[in-house]
Design an enzyme around this catalytic site. Structure first.
Site, PDB file in Angstrom:
ATOM      1  N   GLU A 289      -2.387  -5.459  -3.455  1.00  0.00           N
ATOM      2  CA  GLU A 289      -1.485  -4.558  -2.700  1.00  0.00           C
ATOM      3  C   GLU A 289      -0.151  -5.492  -2.182  1.00  0.00           C
ATOM      4  O   GLU A 289       0.686  -5.054  -1.910  1.00  0.00           O
ATOM      5  CB  GLU A 289      -2.157  -3.987  -1.462  1.00  0.00           C
ATOM      6  CG  GLU A 289      -2.995  -2.724  -2.060  1.00  0.00           C
ATOM      7  CD  GLU A 289      -3.802  -1.969  -0.793  1.00  0.00           C
ATOM      8  OE1 GLU A 289      -4.147  -0.864  -1.037  1.00  0.00           O
ATOM      9  OE2 GLU A 289      -3.931  -2.646   0.316  1.00  0.00           O
TER      10      GLU A 289
ATOM     11  N   ASP B  50       0.745  -1.197   0.044  1.00  0.00           N
ATOM     12  CA  ASP B  50      -0.027   0.079  -0.039  1.00  0.00           C
ATOM     13  C   ASP B  50       0.994   1.253   0.088  1.00  0.00           C
ATOM     14  O   ASP B  50       0.602   2.297  -0.802  1.00  0.00           O
ATOM     15  CB  ASP B  50      -0.897   0.084   1.291  1.00  0.00           C
ATOM     16  CG  ASP B  50      -1.511   1.024   1.379  1.00  0.00           C
ATOM     17  OD1 ASP B  50      -2.743   1.535   0.329  1.00  0.00           O
ATOM     18  OD2 ASP B  50      -1.612   1.878   2.397  1.00  0.00           O
TER      19      ASP B  50
END
Lengths: 246, 246
Positions: free
Chosen positions: B138, B68
């Site tokens: 992610e 992320d």
């Protein structure tokens, strides 16, 4: 990257202010800048930015946005590698405590960026912009990233910014809201009680809902995937309500 | 990085499942993985993670946290370079619209990651984990970053993830809350009125406070450094209250 070294030739034509800035950057970053104009932009806070004809203000805000993102990634990796057995909730919380304006402000003062900014803003009143140093530090990170690439920038962040964090201290305050509340209640001679109101979700994904009672009255609430996390959340909210320093 | 290539020798001893995963990764990322165990971890959602003796679950959550952050930095730079004349508010807003679970879910399906996940979770009910594909994407970014470094990971994000975003479409919906509200009011035959309640701050830093009235009644409010931004903020809040698709 080699081509950009040619930009260093500009150094021959620096004026006095530019020379001073280049030296300051060298002391902070560890190497002379390739493209000084990036750093000149990075120390230009919006309050001293001139407006161009079409109303667009050229300031360091865009660099700050970029620097913030790069700083976030480097700190994320730093914590990821430093704490191989901690969960992502802990990592996220610790990171947000490291990359906040107040902490960055302190570091900007430590590494001497504050002085550079003060010289730039000579004669202006900075009191209304509390986070000006921290903002500028983020912008400098953005400038270093654009000027020298990720690898160099990462080294700069690790060696010049993260080194100033007392990570152990940050951690010790990261996850003990509950003990803070209990400590406080003992001092105030009040009874603290955590009550689990509901548990929803299926076997694998649960959500606990906890109310925190102080002296018989409900003070705050918290939710989380475990009872412990919900209690932490409730304690954190209570700390904020009671203005307990955390 | 050269040493890590030696890890490729492991490929000689892959079992059937590992071979399939390695091929899938190659198709997605553009190159065979050096360290397959990172990717094996990346597709291990917490709901299929085994618990170790001390209660610690080994899942992709930590990699997701790292991915992320890296994704955020790369998207930040992408937008920074793509829109040299837009302010940081616009860039931040656009980025948060790109790096959200729903958008990433869609991309995970497009690049075929969803299939890999489905095979891994064969026979399990995924309906309760709506964002499982986006989360896994992610985590894959985090794995690529650790496996191959920033430069490779950035290329992967730019060529395989960002390319699937319709950035123009995202932008067109980023900053026209006000026109959405006006459009809605014309359809509903109601009168919309923005009233500036107060302007605080000094000459350089102003804060506008705007109330939005619909049909004579106050519906929402907004604050911002310019009148336009305050009106946008108020319109955004109104859109949320009225459930207008944005």
């Amino acid at each position: 990257m080699k081509l950009s070294r040619l930009l260093r030739l500009q150094a021959l034509f620096y004026n006095k202010n530019e020379k001073r800035l280049a030296t300051a950057i060298k002391h902070m970053v560890g190497s002379k800048p390739f493209n000084l104009s990036l750093y000149k932009l990075a120390i230009k806070h919006i309050s001293v930015a001139e407006e161009t004809i079409n109303g667009f203000k050229i300031s360091n805000e865009r660099l700050e946005y970029l620097g913030d993102a790069v700083l976030g990634a480097v700190v994320a990796e730093f914590l990821f590698l430093k704490f191989p057995y901690r969960d992502e909730g802990f990592l996220t919380e610790t990171r947000s405590r490291m990359v906040n304006r107040e902490a960055l402000n302190q570091i900007a003062i430590k590494i001497g960026l504050a002085k550079v900014v003060d010289i730039e803003y000579k004669g202006r009143n900075l009191s209304s912009h509390k986070s000006i140093y921290g903002d500028t530090l983020e912008a400098i990170v953005g400038a270093v990233y654009l000027d020298r690439g990720y690898k160099f920038c990462k080294r700069f962040i690790l060696k010049c910014i993260i080194i100033h964090f007392d990570v152990d201290d940050i951690i010790s305050t990261t996850s003990n809201f509950k003990s803070k509340i209990i400590e406080w209640s003992q001092k105030e001679n009040k009874e603290v009680d955590f009550r689990t109101i509901s548990v929803t979700g299926n076997q694998r994904f649960k959500e606990f809902h906890v109310h925190l009672y102080v002296g018989g009255e409900q003070l705050s609430e918290g939710k989380g995937p475990t009872k412990k996390k919900a209690e932490q959340e409730a304690s954190k909210n209570a700390c904020e309500k009671l203005n307990i320093a955390i």
